[in-house]
Design a protein around this motif. Structure first.
Motif, PDB file in Angstrom:
ATOM      1  N   CYS A 106       0.563  -1.328   0.200  1.00  0.00           N
ATOM      2  CA  CYS A 106       0.294  -0.328   0.191  1.00  0.00           C
ATOM      3  C   CYS A 106       0.803   1.927   0.327  1.00  0.00           C
ATOM      4  CB  CYS A 106      -1.110  -0.006   1.193  1.00  0.00           C
ATOM      5  SG  CYS A 106      -1.653  -1.344   2.247  1.00  0.00           S
ATOM      6  N   SER A 107       0.797   2.689  -0.535  1.00  0.00           N
ATOM      7  CA  SER A 107       1.017   3.540  -0.548  1.00  0.00           C
ATOM      8  C   SER A 107       0.999   4.033   1.379  1.00  0.00           C
ATOM      9  CB  SER A 107       0.206   4.720  -1.145  1.00  0.00           C
ATOM     10  OG  SER A 107      -1.404   4.810  -0.632  1.00  0.00           O
ATOM     11  N   ASN A 108       1.812   4.735   1.654  1.00  0.00           N
ATOM     12  CA  ASN A 108       2.290   5.173   3.230  1.00  0.00           C
ATOM     13  C   ASN A 108       1.108   6.203   3.172  1.00  0.00           C
ATOM     14  OD1 ASN A 108       4.262   4.708   5.776  1.00  0.00           O
ATOM     15  ND2 ASN A 108       5.050   6.629   4.867  1.00  0.00           N
ATOM     16  N   GLY A 109       0.029   5.308   3.133  1.00  0.00           N
ATOM     17  CA  GLY A 109      -0.956   6.447   3.696  1.00  0.00           C
ATOM     18  C   GLY A 109      -2.509   6.217   2.788  1.00  0.00           C
ATOM     19  N   LEU A 110      -3.268   6.327   3.963  1.00  0.00           N
ATOM     20  CA  LEU A 110      -4.444   5.675   3.612  1.00  0.00           C
ATOM     21  C   LEU A 110      -5.801   5.997   4.039  1.00  0.00           C
ATOM     22  CD1 LEU A 110      -3.614   1.953   2.962  1.00  0.00           C
ATOM     23  CD2 LEU A 110      -4.108   3.315   1.360  1.00  0.00           C
ATOM     24  N   TYR A 111      -6.935   6.042   3.265  1.00  0.00           N
ATOM     25  CA  TYR A 111      -7.960   6.050   3.870  1.00  0.00           C
ATOM     26  C   TYR A 111      -8.410   6.239   5.083  1.00  0.00           C
ATOM     27  CZ  TYR A 111     -13.052   7.217   3.969  1.00  0.00           C
ATOM     28  OH  TYR A 111     -14.257   7.561   4.722  1.00  0.00           O
ATOM     29  N   GLY A 112      -8.515   5.886   6.477  1.00  0.00           N
ATOM     30  CA  GLY A 112      -8.404   6.090   7.442  1.00  0.00           C
ATOM     31  C   GLY A 112      -9.639   4.624   7.946  1.00  0.00           C
ATOM     32  N   CYS A 113     -10.702   4.193   6.922  1.00  0.00           N
ATOM     33  CA  CYS A 113     -11.229   2.810   6.845  1.00  0.00           C
ATOM     34  C   CYS A 113     -10.551   2.007   6.062  1.00  0.00           C
ATOM     35  CB  CYS A 113     -12.732   3.502   6.305  1.00  0.00           C
ATOM     36  SG  CYS A 113     -14.196   3.993   7.463  1.00  0.00           S
ATOM     37  N   THR A 114     -10.443   1.949   4.489  1.00  0.00           N
ATOM     38  CA  THR A 114      -9.059   0.907   4.130  1.00  0.00           C
ATOM     39  C   THR A 114      -8.484   1.019   4.779  1.00  0.00           C
ATOM     40  OG1 THR A 114      -9.038   2.319   1.778  1.00  0.00           O
ATOM     41  CG2 THR A 114      -7.808   0.896   1.664  1.00  0.00           C
ATOM     42  N   PHE A 115      -7.714   0.940   5.745  1.00  0.00           N
ATOM     43  CA  PHE A 115      -6.191   1.142   6.740  1.00  0.00           C
ATOM     44  C   PHE A 115      -7.461  -0.241   7.951  1.00  0.00           C
ATOM     45  CE2 PHE A 115      -4.109   0.837  10.750  1.00  0.00           C
ATOM     46  CZ  PHE A 115      -2.712   0.043  10.463  1.00  0.00           C
ATOM     47  N   GLY A 116      -8.666  -0.260   8.773  1.00  0.00           N
ATOM     48  CA  GLY A 116      -9.398  -0.745   9.093  1.00  0.00           C
ATOM     49  C   GLY A 116      -9.941  -2.013   8.029  1.00  0.00           C
ATOM     50  N   LEU A 117      -9.803  -1.599   6.937  1.00  0.00           N
ATOM     51  CA  LEU A 117     -10.247  -3.161   6.483  1.00  0.00           C
ATOM     52  C   LEU A 117      -9.019  -3.894   6.233  1.00  0.00           C
ATOM     53  CD1 LEU A 117     -11.954  -4.546   4.243  1.00  0.00           C
ATOM     54  CD2 LEU A 117     -11.718  -3.312   2.681  1.00  0.00           C
ATOM     55  N   LEU A 118      -7.704  -3.508   6.300  1.00  0.00           N
ATOM     56  CA  LEU A 118      -6.764  -4.101   5.533  1.00  0.00           C
ATOM     57  C   LEU A 118      -6.512  -4.699   7.355  1.00  0.00           C
ATOM     58  CD1 LEU A 118      -3.852  -2.662   4.063  1.00  0.00           C
ATOM     59  CD2 LEU A 118      -5.404  -4.052   3.099  1.00  0.00           C
ATOM     60  N   LYS A 119      -6.910  -3.741   8.398  1.00  0.00           N
ATOM     61  CA  LYS A 119      -6.850  -4.445   9.464  1.00  0.00           C
ATOM     62  C   LYS A 119      -7.035  -6.115   9.669  1.00  0.00           C
ATOM     63  CE  LYS A 119      -3.436  -2.079  12.665  1.00  0.00           C
ATOM     64  NZ  LYS A 119      -2.536  -2.930  11.962  1.00  0.00           N
ATOM     65  N   MET A 120      -8.553  -5.774   9.890  1.00  0.00           N
ATOM     66  CA  MET A 120      -9.556  -6.944   9.136  1.00  0.00           C
ATOM     67  C   MET A 120      -8.816  -8.029   8.369  1.00  0.00           C
ATOM     68  SD  MET A 120     -14.054  -6.937   8.838  1.00  0.00           S
ATOM     69  CE  MET A 120     -13.208  -7.596   6.639  1.00  0.00           C
ATOM     70  N   LEU A 121      -8.364  -7.504   7.170  1.00  0.00           N
ATOM     71  CA  LEU A 121      -7.787  -8.925   6.715  1.00  0.00           C
ATOM     72  C   LEU A 121      -6.800  -9.491   6.738  1.00  0.00           C
ATOM     73  CD1 LEU A 121      -8.194  -6.620   2.942  1.00  0.00           C
ATOM     74  CD2 LEU A 121     -10.251  -9.017   3.954  1.00  0.00           C
ATOM     75  N   GLU A 122      -5.903  -9.259   7.424  1.00  0.00           N
ATOM     76  CA  GLU A 122      -4.425  -9.930   8.799  1.00  0.00           C
ATOM     77  C   GLU A 122      -5.652 -10.210   9.412  1.00  0.00           C
ATOM     78  OE1 GLU A 122      -2.068  -6.661   9.533  1.00  0.00           O
ATOM     79  OE2 GLU A 122      -0.654  -8.118   9.203  1.00  0.00           O
ATOM     80  N   GLU A 123      -6.207  -9.247  10.194  1.00  0.00           N
ATOM     81  CA  GLU A 123      -6.893 -10.668  11.505  1.00  0.00           C
ATOM     82  C   GLU A 123      -7.552 -11.964  11.083  1.00  0.00           C
ATOM     83  OE1 GLU A 123      -8.480  -7.525  13.692  1.00  0.00           O
ATOM     84  OE2 GLU A 123      -6.333  -6.725  14.026  1.00  0.00           O
ATOM     85  N   LYS A 124      -8.958 -12.071  10.889  1.00  0.00           N
ATOM     86  CA  LYS A 124      -9.435 -12.808   9.959  1.00  0.00           C
ATOM     87  C   LYS A 124      -9.115 -13.823   8.433  1.00  0.00           C
ATOM     88  CE  LYS A 124     -13.899 -11.973  10.199  1.00  0.00           C
ATOM     89  NZ  LYS A 124     -15.104 -11.578  10.905  1.00  0.00           N
ATOM     90  N   TYR A 125      -8.091 -13.469   7.714  1.00  0.00           N
ATOM     91  CA  TYR A 125      -8.234 -14.298   6.787  1.00  0.00           C
ATOM     92  C   TYR A 125      -5.735 -14.395   6.548  1.00  0.00           C
ATOM     93  CZ  TYR A 125     -12.944 -13.122   6.244  1.00  0.00           C
ATOM     94  OH  TYR A 125     -14.494 -13.450   6.525  1.00  0.00           O
ATOM     95  N   SER A 126      -5.437 -13.635   7.585  1.00  0.00           N
ATOM     96  CA  SER A 126      -4.121 -13.676   6.992  1.00  0.00           C
ATOM     97  C   SER A 126      -3.417 -13.081   6.151  1.00  0.00           C
ATOM     98  CB  SER A 126      -3.346 -14.899   7.739  1.00  0.00           C
ATOM     99  OG  SER A 126      -3.569 -15.446   9.009  1.00  0.00           O
ATOM    100  N   ILE A 127      -4.100 -11.759   5.578  1.00  0.00           N
ATOM    101  CA  ILE A 127      -3.810 -11.589   4.294  1.00  0.00           C
ATOM    102  C   ILE A 127      -3.023 -10.577   4.898  1.00  0.00           C
ATOM    103  CG2 ILE A 127      -4.301 -10.173   2.485  1.00  0.00           C
ATOM    104  CD1 ILE A 127      -7.014 -11.651   2.235  1.00  0.00           C
TER     105      ILE A 127
END
Ligand SMILES: *Cc1c(COP(=O)(O)O)cnc(C)c1O
Length: 393
Positions: A106-127
């Motif tokens: 990702c670019s070094n700066g993201l819309y806040g909810c896009t960041f939140g979505l990435l966190k969720m993908l990491e926690e739930k699906y190890s992405i």
């Protein structure tokens, strides 16, 4: 339709087929959830995909189709798809490009909810994901892992207004055989067309400049026909984030004036950015290309104009920033951007509050940072409001 029409004309006519609507100049709103078939056999053929035609509004609606064709024309892509919000578009695209244990750059700066979505993908699906400044081919290349499937870029980055060279990113991605997704919300296709620069997928929070009037929440995606078709079949059909016909109609109406509005947003914003820069109570101004020759070279290469969003740092603290905001009267305190009204917000406590403080600072979002979405008011009235507020702190 004339294939060589310029973009200003395509905002108004692109992808439209008025003959199908009794000559109605404005696109009609097909406010229906379902479509009746003349025979059971026709129903069977429509479901089997052997006959074109509408079935059910989650799978397609004529008003929404006009919007999808128009955005595809404007972004110079093959096919467009409308969503119920920018985040519905972001989540559909990111889930379509990844499976469990993949990796996203990702670019070094993201819309806040896009960041939140990435966190969720990491926690739930190890992405997993990693951030890159994307300042050079070498640096970007060094972030690519075996399991990297896509690069997700915002440019200009919200809210620090840094720009990223999209043709460079597209080159690196092509070599690695991965996809580039661009969140083009801050520019709209009038100012920047990532697909022409070699990127694969472009998406928007159409809530912002494309609507332009602060009265709808919507998202749009444009890409290659086969990619968008698979998005329709899986992410949109089964997850269901579709746009309502009336909201599609509002976006079609907004698009007709997008170019005129963005010319004024840009000229107003440039003037305010320069005046802020010269003000003794302002520490730093962030506006695309301002004060950096290398950033300006990227702006000149890929953007038609600099847009309407400015961020700046006050000299002082979080309290100074909030005090300044409270002194404004014409300018309204609200998140969102791209509206006729000038809006001010405080990223550290509003749009980017979900991001942990350390991460936020790394992204360049300090407590003194304020973001302005410059509207269409008189630039002198805007400056009167800003300078009286600065005077009071
Ligand atoms: C607002 C915004 C989004 C999210 O869009 P919604 O329409 O609010 O869901 C995504 N990216 C950027 C850059 C935005 O400004």
């Amino acid at each position: 339709m004339n294939k060589n029409q310029r973009i200003e004309s395509e905002m108004i006519h692109g992808g439209d087929a008025p003959d199908h609507h009794f000559g109605s100049l404005a696109t009609p709103i097909y406010q229906t959830s379902t479509f009746s078939f003349e025979t059971a056999g026709q129903g069977e053929r429509r479901f089997a995909g052997e006959e074109n035609g509408y079935v059910y509004s989650r799978l397609g609606n004529p008003t929404v189709t006009v919007l999808e064709q128009r955005i595809a024309t404007l972004e110079k892509g093959e096919k467009g798809l409308a969503f119920s919000s920018g985040m519905a578009a972001v989540s559909a695209v990111l889930t379509s490009l990844t499976k469990k244990e993949d990796h996203i750059i990702c670019s070094n700066g993201l819309y806040g909810c896009t960041f939140g979505l990435l966190k969720m993908l990491e926690e739930k699906y190890s992405i997993t994901h990693s951030f890159s400044h994307m300042e050079s081919e070498e640096k970007l290349r060094s972030c690519i892992q075996e399991n990297t499937t896509c690069i997700f870029v915002e440019t200009p980055i919200n809210p620090t207004m840094k720009v990223i060279d999209l043709s460079m990113v597209a080159r690196v991605a092509k070599d690695a055989g991965i996809k580039v997704v661009v969140d083009n919300t801050f520019c709209s296709p009038y100012l920047q067309r990532p697909l022409e620069l070699g990127c694969d997928i472009v998406l928007h929070s159409a809530t912002k400049y494309i609507s332009g009037h602060g009265d709808v929440v919507a998202g749009l995606v444009v890409g290659k026909e086969d990619y968008v078709q698979s998005l329709v079949k899986h992410e949109q059909k089964d997850m269901g984030g579709v746009l309502a016909p009336f909201d599609a109609w509002l976006l079609l109406r907004g698009l007709k004036t997008l170019h005129v509005r963005l010319d004024r947003h840009s000229s107003n914003a440039r003037e305010i950015a320069e005046r802020l820069q010269a003000h003794p109570k302002v520490k730093r101004v962030f506006y695309p290309g301002m004060d950096s020759p290398s950033q300006n070279a990227i702006v000149e290469k890929q953007m038609a104009n600099t847009g309407g969003v400015i961020s700046f740092e006050m000299k002082g603290s979080k309290q100074t920033a909030q005090h300044f905001m409270d002194q404004l009267s014409l300018i309204k305190i609200a998140v969102s951007l791209g509206d006729a009204e000038t809006l001010v917000q405080h990223p550290a406590t509003m749009t980017h509050a979900v991001i942990p403080e350390q991460e936020r600072r790394r992204m360049g979002i300090s407590d003194e940072l304020i973001r302005l979405s410059i509207g269409l008011e008189s630039v002198e009235d805007l400056w009167d409001d800003i300078s009286q507020a600065l005077h009071q702190i």
